[in-house]
Design a protein around this motif. Structure first.
Motif, PDB file in Angstrom:
ATOM      1  N   LEU A   1       0.962  -1.006   0.058  1.00 23.43           N
ATOM      2  CA  LEU A   1      -0.049   0.146  -0.093  1.00 23.43           C
ATOM      3  C   LEU A   1       0.793   1.545  -0.164  1.00 23.43           C
ATOM      4  N   ARG A   2       1.862   1.313   0.742  1.00 23.76           N
ATOM      5  CA  ARG A   2       2.788   2.215   0.694  1.00 23.76           C
ATOM      6  C   ARG A   2       3.560   2.648  -0.806  1.00 23.76           C
ATOM      7  N   SER A   3       3.782   1.534  -1.049  1.00 28.34           N
ATOM      8  CA  SER A   3       4.527   1.749  -2.571  1.00 28.34           C
ATOM      9  C   SER A   3       3.552   1.482  -3.793  1.00 28.34           C
ATOM     10  N   TRP A   4       2.245   1.742  -3.663  1.00 27.90           N
ATOM     11  CA  TRP A   4       1.373   1.460  -4.458  1.00 27.90           C
ATOM     12  C   TRP A   4       1.364   1.933  -5.756  1.00 27.90           C
ATOM     13  N   ASP A   5       1.651   3.337  -5.801  1.00 27.52           N
ATOM     14  CA  ASP A   5       1.885   4.054  -7.138  1.00 27.52           C
ATOM     15  C   ASP A   5       2.995   4.009  -7.877  1.00 27.52           C
ATOM     16  N   ASP A   6       4.304   3.140  -7.184  1.00 27.34           N
ATOM     17  CA  ASP A   6       5.303   2.967  -7.630  1.00 27.34           C
ATOM     18  C   ASP A   6       5.647   1.647  -7.999  1.00 27.34           C
ATOM     19  N   LEU A   7       4.852   0.678  -8.524  1.00 30.86           N
ATOM     20  CA  LEU A   7       4.909  -0.716  -8.768  1.00 30.86           C
ATOM     21  C   LEU A   7       4.706  -0.773 -10.343  1.00 30.86           C
ATOM     22  N   PHE A   8       5.120   0.221 -11.155  1.00 32.23           N
ATOM     23  CA  PHE A   8       4.659   0.031 -12.505  1.00 32.23           C
ATOM     24  C   PHE A   8       3.430  -0.238 -13.071  1.00 32.23           C
ATOM     25  N   ALA A   9       2.415   0.398 -12.090  1.00 31.83           N
ATOM     26  CA  ALA A   9       1.077   0.099 -12.413  1.00 31.83           C
ATOM     27  C   ALA A   9       0.349  -1.208 -12.500  1.00 31.83           C
ATOM     28  N   HIS A  10       1.428  -1.915 -11.705  1.00 31.10           N
ATOM     29  CA  HIS A  10       0.765  -3.604 -11.587  1.00 31.10           C
ATOM     30  C   HIS A  10       0.810  -3.603 -10.037  1.00 31.10           C
ATOM     31  N   PRO A  11       0.259  -3.099  -9.013  1.00 25.71           N
ATOM     32  CA  PRO A  11       0.483  -3.387  -7.629  1.00 25.71           C
ATOM     33  C   PRO A  11      -0.495  -4.702  -7.232  1.00 25.71           C
ATOM     34  N   TRP A  12      -1.571  -5.005  -7.848  1.00 22.52           N
ATOM     35  CA  TRP A  12      -2.289  -6.128  -7.433  1.00 22.52           C
ATOM     36  C   TRP A  12      -1.577  -7.418  -7.984  1.00 22.52           C
ATOM     37  N   HIS A  13      -0.550  -7.418  -9.003  1.00 16.13           N
ATOM     38  CA  HIS A  13       0.427  -8.498  -9.373  1.00 16.13           C
ATOM     39  C   HIS A  13       1.223  -8.498  -8.185  1.00 16.13           C
ATOM     40  N   VAL A  14       1.827  -7.584  -7.881  1.00 19.14           N
ATOM     41  CA  VAL A  14       2.981  -7.664  -6.817  1.00 19.14           C
ATOM     42  C   VAL A  14       2.408  -8.282  -5.593  1.00 19.14           C
ATOM     43  N   ALA A  15       1.189  -7.775  -5.003  1.00 13.12           N
ATOM     44  CA  ALA A  15       0.598  -8.136  -3.992  1.00 13.12           C
ATOM     45  C   ALA A  15       0.506  -9.740  -3.910  1.00 13.12           C
ATOM     46  N   TRP A  16       0.137 -10.093  -4.881  1.00 18.75           N
ATOM     47  CA  TRP A  16      -0.190 -11.617  -4.978  1.00 18.75           C
ATOM     48  C   TRP A  16       0.924 -12.444  -4.949  1.00 18.75           C
ATOM     49  N   GLN A  17       2.108 -11.713  -5.511  1.00 21.54           N
ATOM     50  CA  GLN A  17       3.474 -12.653  -5.415  1.00 21.54           C
ATOM     51  C   GLN A  17       3.704 -12.923  -3.976  1.00 21.54           C
ATOM     52  N   GLY A  18       3.426 -11.956  -3.069  1.00 19.59           N
ATOM     53  CA  GLY A  18       3.773 -11.907  -1.606  1.00 19.59           C
ATOM     54  C   GLY A  18       2.715 -13.126  -1.039  1.00 19.59           C
ATOM     55  N   VAL A  19       1.375 -13.250  -1.555  1.00 16.97           N
ATOM     56  CA  VAL A  19       0.628 -14.178  -0.988  1.00 16.97           C
ATOM     57  C   VAL A  19       0.686 -15.415  -1.156  1.00 16.97           C
ATOM     58  N   ALA A  20       1.205 -15.662  -2.748  1.00 18.42           N
ATOM     59  CA  ALA A  20       1.482 -17.038  -3.087  1.00 18.42           C
ATOM     60  C   ALA A  20       2.835 -17.313  -2.384  1.00 18.42           C
ATOM     61  N   ALA A  21       3.802 -16.522  -2.086  1.00 18.27           N
ATOM     62  CA  ALA A  21       5.074 -16.893  -1.481  1.00 18.27           C
ATOM     63  C   ALA A  21       4.781 -17.433  -0.143  1.00 18.27           C
ATOM     64  N   CYS A  22       3.853 -16.888   0.585  1.00 17.35           N
ATOM     65  CA  CYS A  22       3.504 -17.131   1.802  1.00 17.35           C
ATOM     66  C   CYS A  22       2.805 -18.436   1.782  1.00 17.35           C
ATOM     67  N   LEU A  23       1.853 -18.696   0.939  1.00 18.00           N
ATOM     68  CA  LEU A  23       1.371 -20.282   0.833  1.00 18.00           C
ATOM     69  C   LEU A  23       2.248 -21.271   0.493  1.00 18.00           C
ATOM     70  N   ALA A  24       3.458 -20.971  -0.429  1.00 20.26           N
ATOM     71  CA  ALA A  24       4.013 -21.981  -0.743  1.00 20.26           C
ATOM     72  C   ALA A  24       5.143 -22.199   0.369  1.00 20.26           C
ATOM     73  N   GLY A  25       5.465 -21.241   1.091  1.00 11.40           N
ATOM     74  CA  GLY A  25       6.300 -21.493   2.628  1.00 11.40           C
ATOM     75  C   GLY A  25       5.731 -22.325   3.543  1.00 11.40           C
ATOM     76  N   ALA A  26       4.279 -21.963   3.562  1.00  8.60           N
ATOM     77  CA  ALA A  26       3.689 -22.543   4.660  1.00  8.60           C
ATOM     78  C   ALA A  26       3.416 -24.048   4.048  1.00  8.60           C
ATOM     79  N   ALA A  27       3.097 -24.422   3.084  1.00  9.94           N
ATOM     80  CA  ALA A  27       2.690 -25.513   2.357  1.00  9.94           C
ATOM     81  C   ALA A  27       4.002 -26.628   2.688  1.00  9.94           C
ATOM     82  N   TRP A  28       5.231 -25.875   2.299  1.00 12.37           N
ATOM     83  CA  TRP A  28       6.516 -26.657   2.259  1.00 12.37           C
ATOM     84  C   TRP A  28       6.729 -27.047   3.794  1.00 12.37           C
ATOM     85  N   ALA A  29       6.524 -26.399   4.840  1.00 13.24           N
ATOM     86  CA  ALA A  29       7.010 -26.416   6.024  1.00 13.24           C
ATOM     87  C   ALA A  29       5.890 -27.388   6.595  1.00 13.24           C
TER      88      ALA A  29
END
Length: 225
Positions: free
Chosen positions: A92-120
């Motif tokens: 949210l703090r960097s919303w306007d500086d993510l090359f007009a793709h903030p939702w894409h970047v946001a989902w990367q973090g969610v998917a990474a958390c899911l992947a880390g939790a699944a592995w563990a």
């Protein structure tokens, strides 16, 4: 569950991951063109931090207790929520500086958390006491290097850049890959927590809690005989 989570989750380690995530994205917000690889580093920190939530130093003893893996994993997921909260603030703090793709970047973090939790969860189902530590030692430097060098950016756009043209990587293809990763992670997590026998990992040099329970059961049967 909350008293258990308060004692079991390595909160200081998780908080450190969250601070590093926010700090990395703060730098990206200020200088996105020069420091974009830090966005990939932040995603890697999320995956490592999420996996660390489920580390259990006393796994041999804890896994043999009546509380099942799904219960303990659900309680420890509070740490993952903290990381997702930090990621939300960072995006949210960097919303306007993510090359007009903030939702894409946001989902990367969610998917990474899911992947880390699944592995563990998968590794914990086999008795591995600290899958998060090992994952972090591999994933953070590897993913950071990938984000910096961006190999195969046209064929495998993990962290696209700028407008996504040419060597910058395609944002649409990247999103499809991250969505697929999130879907696979959810399936793996459900399989691990559902105690699917086909999903049990083979552990080397370690005895899982399930193995301890079975061994104790065999001893009891022999003593009765």
């Amino acid at each position: 569950m909350m008293p258990y989570a308060a004692r079991a989750v390595p909160w200081l380690r998780i908080a450190a991951h969250g601070v590093l995530v926010v700090a990395s994205m703060e730098v990206v917000q200020r200088w996105p063109w020069q420091t974009w690889p830090l966005q990939g580093c932040a995603v890697a920190l999320l995956a490592a931090g999420a996996a660390s939530c489920f580390d259990e130093p006393a796994a041999v003893l804890v896994d043999a207790l009546p509380r099942p893996l799904w219960w303990r994993t659900t309680a420890r997921a509070a740490g993952v929520l903290l990381l997702l909260g930090a990621w939300s603030v960072a995006v949210l703090r960097s919303w306007d500086d993510l090359f007009a793709h903030p939702w894409h970047v946001a989902w990367q973090g969610v998917a990474a958390c899911l992947a880390g939790a699944a592995w563990a969860a998968w590794r914990r189902s086999g008795g591995d006491p600290d899958p998060g530590v090992r994952l972090g030692l591999v994933v953070v430097p590897l993913v950071t290097a990938w984000a910096l060098v961006r190999p195969f950016s046209e064929q495998l756009p993990v962290f696209p850049y700028a407008d996504g043209s040419g060597d910058f990587g395609d944002w649409g293809a990247s999103l499809a890959g991250w969505v697929a990763l999130g879907g696979v992670a959810v399936v793996a997590l459900v399989a691990a927590l559902g105690d699917a026998r086909w999903w049990w990992p083979r552990t080397t040099g370690r005895t899982s809690g399930r193995g301890v329970a079975l061994t104790m059961g065999r001893h009891r049967v022999r003593s009765v005989d």
